[in-house]
Design a protein around this motif. Structure first.
Motif, mmCIF file in Angstrom:
data_model
loop_
_atom_site.group_PDB
_atom_site.id
_atom_site.type_symbol
_atom_site.label_atom_id
_atom_site.label_comp_id
_atom_site.label_asym_id
_atom_site.label_seq_id
_atom_site.Cartn_x
_atom_site.Cartn_y
_atom_site.Cartn_z
ATOM 1 N N ASP A 1 34.339 -10.195 -6.498
ATOM 2 C CA ASP A 1 33.111 -10.973 -6.690
ATOM 3 C C ASP A 1 33.394 -12.236 -7.499
ATOM 4 N N SER A 2 34.233 -12.086 -8.517
ATOM 5 C CA SER A 2 34.587 -13.226 -9.358
ATOM 6 C C SER A 2 35.293 -14.305 -8.552
ATOM 7 N N VAL A 3 36.240 -13.904 -7.723
ATOM 8 C CA VAL A 3 36.972 -14.850 -6.881
ATOM 9 C C VAL A 3 36.007 -15.599 -5.969
ATOM 10 N N ASP A 4 35.072 -14.862 -5.357
ATOM 11 C CA ASP A 4 34.109 -15.487 -4.449
ATOM 12 C C ASP A 4 33.245 -16.515 -5.183
ATOM 13 N N ARG A 5 32.789 -16.179 -6.380
ATOM 14 C CA ARG A 5 31.930 -17.094 -7.128
ATOM 15 C C ARG A 5 32.688 -18.334 -7.591
ATOM 16 N N LEU A 6 33.939 -18.156 -7.960
ATOM 17 C CA LEU A 6 34.735 -19.307 -8.375
ATOM 18 C C LEU A 6 35.042 -20.224 -7.189
ATOM 19 N N ARG A 7 35.268 -19.636 -6.030
ATOM 20 C CA ARG A 7 35.476 -20.444 -4.827
ATOM 21 C C ARG A 7 34.226 -21.256 -4.498
ATOM 22 N N ARG A 8 33.075 -20.589 -4.573
ATOM 23 C CA ARG A 8 31.816 -21.292 -4.296
ATOM 24 C C ARG A 8 31.589 -22.411 -5.310
ATOM 25 N N SER A 9 31.931 -22.154 -6.561
ATOM 26 C CA SER A 9 31.773 -23.173 -7.598
ATOM 27 C C SER A 9 32.672 -24.368 -7.329
ATOM 28 N N ASP A 10 33.883 -24.087 -6.902
ATOM 29 C CA ASP A 10 34.833 -25.154 -6.587
ATOM 30 C C ASP A 10 34.291 -26.043 -5.469
#
Length: 206
Positions: free
Chosen positions: A118-127
């Motif tokens: 979930d963390s990886v997905d949110r950081l990708r979306r933030s990027d």
């Protein structure tokens, strides 16, 4: 004609004026990109780690707070992906049988892997969201910045949840948990730094 003390003083003064002028110009020179990164990182919780991670981006960042925050997000996303891959390999080694199957510790590691994903997905979306922010002061900028802040905060919460699940579990495979914890602590710290740099974008030039 014999040189008088006054004449010697005037000559020495003329000699030193260019040197003093040059030194003054050097002192008043604009700070370098490295100085900008160092100063910006002081606002983070882990400034030394911040400088270490972002020094390589100095040429691209220059003096842009937005570019610096974006670079910090990229670092966080990359490290989160690497940590997720590491935990995945450790929890499911070759042979198809989990190294933690049948153990209570396996549940903690699997839970950690889920929250890390979930963390990886949110950081990708933030990027990706950082690329859509538009000009500072516009409604678009504020909207996208708010999304980034929300998602990076959630990513940090995921990483903290992962660490909590590992800390609360007292069953076997302590060596594996310690190695996983080390990776997640690093990810949580760079994510914390990224969030601090993102938050600095409010009310600041791009």
């Amino acid at each position: 004609m014999e040189a008088t003390p006054t004449t010697l003083f005037l000559f020495s003064l003329l000699f030193f004026i260019p040197t003093l002028s040059s030194a003054g110009e050097h002192h008043s020179a604009a700070p370098s990109a490295g100085d900008f990164i160092r100063a910006s990182c002081r606002s983070t919780r882990y400034p030394s780690l911040c400088e270490e991670c972002l020094a390589a981006y100095a040429e691209a960042v220059r003096h842009s707070p937005r570019s610096l925050a974006h670079a910090a997000l990229s670092v966080s996303a990359d490290r989160a992906r690497a940590a997720s891959s590491f935990v995945g390999r450790l929890s499911a080694p070759p042979g198809g049988r989990s190294a933690h199957s049948g153990r209570r510790g396996g549940g903690a590691v699997r839970d950690c892997l889920d929250t890390l994903a979930d963390s990886v997905d949110r950081l990708r979306r933030s990027d990706r969201e950082m690329r859509r922010m538009g000009r500072r002061g516009t409604r678009s900028f504020e909207w996208h910045l708010s999304n980034v802040q929300t998602w990076v905060s959630a990513a940090l919460t995921d990483e903290s949840t992962c660490l909590d699940s590992l800390s609360e579990d007292s069953s076997g495979a302590s060596g594996a948990r310690a190695e996983i914890r080390k990776r997640i602590v690093d990810v949580a710290r760079v994510t914390s730094n990224a969030l601090a740099l993102v938050n600095r974008l409010q009310g600041r030039p791009n």
